[in-house]
Motif scaffolding. Structure first.
Motif, PDB file in Angstrom:
ATOM      1  N   ASP A 145      12.301  37.581  -5.703  1.00  0.00           N
ATOM      2  CA  ASP A 145      11.504  38.675  -6.256  1.00  0.00           C
ATOM      3  C   ASP A 145      10.981  38.293  -7.648  1.00  0.00           C
ATOM      4  N   GLY A 146      11.821  37.602  -8.442  1.00  0.00           N
ATOM      5  CA  GLY A 146      11.395  37.221  -9.787  1.00  0.00           C
ATOM      6  C   GLY A 146      10.167  36.329  -9.758  1.00  0.00           C
ATOM      7  N   ALA A 147      10.132  35.429  -8.808  1.00  0.00           N
ATOM      8  CA  ALA A 147       9.016  34.481  -8.719  1.00  0.00           C
ATOM      9  C   ALA A 147       7.697  35.180  -8.413  1.00  0.00           C
ATOM     10  N   THR A 148       7.751  36.404  -7.863  1.00  0.00           N
ATOM     11  CA  THR A 148       6.496  37.085  -7.522  1.00  0.00           C
ATOM     12  C   THR A 148       5.754  37.579  -8.767  1.00  0.00           C
ATOM     13  N   SER A 149       6.409  37.528  -9.921  1.00  0.00           N
ATOM     14  CA  SER A 149       5.729  37.976 -11.146  1.00  0.00           C
ATOM     15  C   SER A 149       5.054  36.830 -11.883  1.00  0.00           C
ATOM     16  N   THR A 150       5.001  35.672 -11.283  1.00  0.00           N
ATOM     17  CA  THR A 150       4.370  34.534 -11.962  1.00  0.00           C
ATOM     18  C   THR A 150       2.888  34.427 -11.583  1.00  0.00           C
ATOM     19  N   GLY A 151       2.140  33.783 -12.451  1.00  0.00           N
ATOM     20  CA  GLY A 151       0.717  33.574 -12.164  1.00  0.00           C
ATOM     21  C   GLY A 151       0.504  32.702 -10.944  1.00  0.00           C
ATOM     22  N   ALA A 152       1.378  31.716 -10.784  1.00  0.00           N
ATOM     23  CA  ALA A 152       1.227  30.788  -9.650  1.00  0.00           C
ATOM     24  C   ALA A 152       1.341  31.543  -8.324  1.00  0.00           C
ATOM     25  N   PHE A 153       2.213  32.544  -8.273  1.00  0.00           N
ATOM     26  CA  PHE A 153       2.364  33.347  -7.049  1.00  0.00           C
ATOM     27  C   PHE A 153       1.017  33.994  -6.703  1.00  0.00           C
ATOM     28  N   TYR A 176      17.484  41.424  -7.967  1.00  0.00           N
ATOM     29  CA  TYR A 176      17.581  40.949  -9.354  1.00  0.00           C
ATOM     30  C   TYR A 176      16.903  39.596  -9.517  1.00  0.00           C
ATOM     31  N   ALA A 177      16.231  39.439 -10.659  1.00  0.00           N
ATOM     32  CA  ALA A 177      15.785  38.108 -11.077  1.00  0.00           C
ATOM     33  C   ALA A 177      16.755  37.729 -12.188  1.00  0.00           C
ATOM     34  N   TYR A 178      17.698  36.910 -11.867  1.00  0.00           N
ATOM     35  CA  TYR A 178      18.873  36.699 -12.712  1.00  0.00           C
ATOM     36  C   TYR A 178      19.491  38.075 -12.943  1.00  0.00           C
ATOM     37  N   SER A 179      19.449  38.612 -14.191  1.00  0.00           N
ATOM     38  CA  SER A 179      20.077  39.922 -14.437  1.00  0.00           C
ATOM     39  C   SER A 179      19.060  41.053 -14.508  1.00  0.00           C
TER      40      SER A 179
END
Ligand code: TPP
Length: 362
Positions: A145-153, A176-179
């Motif tokens: 889920d955390g990776a979906t907030s990146t520009g590359a996604f 969670y994206a880490y915590s």
């Protein structure tokens, strides 16, 4: 999806193997035998194994750091994984990396890229190549889920939709994206809702229910295979351990943890199989013994394997004799790319022309 008993038992086996390998790795870590940190995905097994089991020969995976299950299903051996964790000289990265940053391009496993989201444009590149070569193969990529907030996604999803690429993205949303909890990561209800904005289908399923995962991913793969383009499948799951073994995950509320533990994916499948008489107690014990024997073998093999030779540390850092030569620059290490020439012909290295030569004109 019409899974036969044999398929279900195969899924059950890989889910147990994945869980047991991670448990053993944790023990080795506590004994100080693992080099580096340990990142596990207890709870993700229905998603990682279920999704990968829907692939066919020739398909490709672009996995993330919680995808041991996908790796095992697609042919990475327990021995290779253990050599990797123990950083042996014969590990897939020749002892240069730990964790499951493992790839095998000949078997369609693109190595994990540590920078979150960055593997997704690569997945698009693989899918584009398949499309240009008119293959009926597909790419299964995954991210958290955390990776979906990146520009590359975003760039990758847009490109995949515009080019109608044979790509299925599984988002392993473990809350969670880490915590950082979901509510501080994004303001939408479902991560699959983003698919609409790109112009592709998206669906959210219970990632701890292997039937829901295989059904959704299987459908998305069929679409991709039929030339109908990419899809997003969000699998909602839970990471039982911390981000790594250095993380106690005390930011997870106890009630939430308990609710997810009650939905353990392996126990759920086991219950389904036993209630229908598809798995006897004796067969369960056989699976347990088989998994244990394979892991014992892998650990023994890794421990007997040599450490990397320090004298080779600089190998595989630079291509020794690639197709590009840098002409007219006194200092090759600081040369400008614009001065690159084809080593064989001496011609300027025209990247557009080269790309077309490699993948063929559309
Ligand atoms: C661009 C980038 N930022 C930060 C990190 C460090 N990092 C590695 S995994 C991780 C958490 C990722 O969360 P998510 O994508 O939700 O996957 P999960 O670990 O929860 O499965 C972070 C912050 C990284 N690898 N890359």
């Amino acid at each position: 999806m019409g899974l036969e008993r044999a398929d279900l038992l195969q899924i059950y086996y890989y889910m147990r193997l994945t869980r047991a390998m991670e448990e053993r790795t944790r023990t080795l870590f506590l004994q100080g035998r693992v080099v580096g940190g340990v990142y596990t995905a207890q709870g993700h097994e229905a998603t990682t194994v279920g999704a990968a089991m829907m692939l066919r020969d020739g398909d490709c995976i672009v996995p993330q750091h919680r995808d041991l299950g996908m790796q095992l299903v697609r042919g990475t051996s327990p021995r290779a994984v253990m050599c990797q964790w123990l950083a042996r000289g014969n590990s897939p990265t020749l002892g240069r990396d730990g964790q499951i940053h493992i790839g095998d391009m000949h078997h369609g496993i693109v190595p994990m890229i540590s920078m979150l989201g960055e593997s997704l444009p690569v997945a698009c590149g693989v899918a584009l190549t398949m499309k240009m070569r008119k293959r009926s193969t597909v790419v299964l990529a995954s991210c958290g889920d955390g990776a979906t907030s990146t520009g590359a996604f975003h760039e990758a999803m847009n490109l995949a939709a515009v080019q109608k690429l044979p790509l299925v993205l599984v988002i392993e949303n473990n809350g969670y994206a880490y915590s950082t909890p979901n509510e501080k990561e994004f303001a939408i209800q479902n991560l699959s809702d983003r698919a609409l904005a790109y112009g592709m289908p998206g669906v959210s399923v219970d990632g701890n229910d292997v039937f829901a995962v295989t059904e959704a991913v299987g459908h998305a793969l069929e679409r991709a295979r039929a030339g109908q383009g990419p899809s997003i499948v969000e699998c909602r799951t839970f990471r039982v351990r911390g981000h790594s073994e250095a993380d106690k995950a005390d930011y997870v509320p106890q009630e939430l943890r308990e609710a997810w533990l009650a939905k353990d994916p392996i126990r759920r499948l086991e219950q389904y199989l036993t209630e229908r008489g598809l798995l006897s107690a004796a067969e369960q014990a056989e699976f347990e013994a088989r998994v244990k024997a394979e892991i014992d073998d892998a650990v023994r093999y890794a421990e007997q394997s040599p450490a990397p030779d320090g004298a080779t540390v600089a190998e595989y850092v630079f291509a020794p004799d690639g197709p590009i030569a840098i002409i007219g620059e006194p200092d090759a290490q600081n040369a400008r790319y614009v001065n690159a020439r084809d080593r064989r012909t001496g011609e300027p290295f025209n990247t557009v022309r080269k790309t077309e030569e490699v993948v063929g004109r559309r």
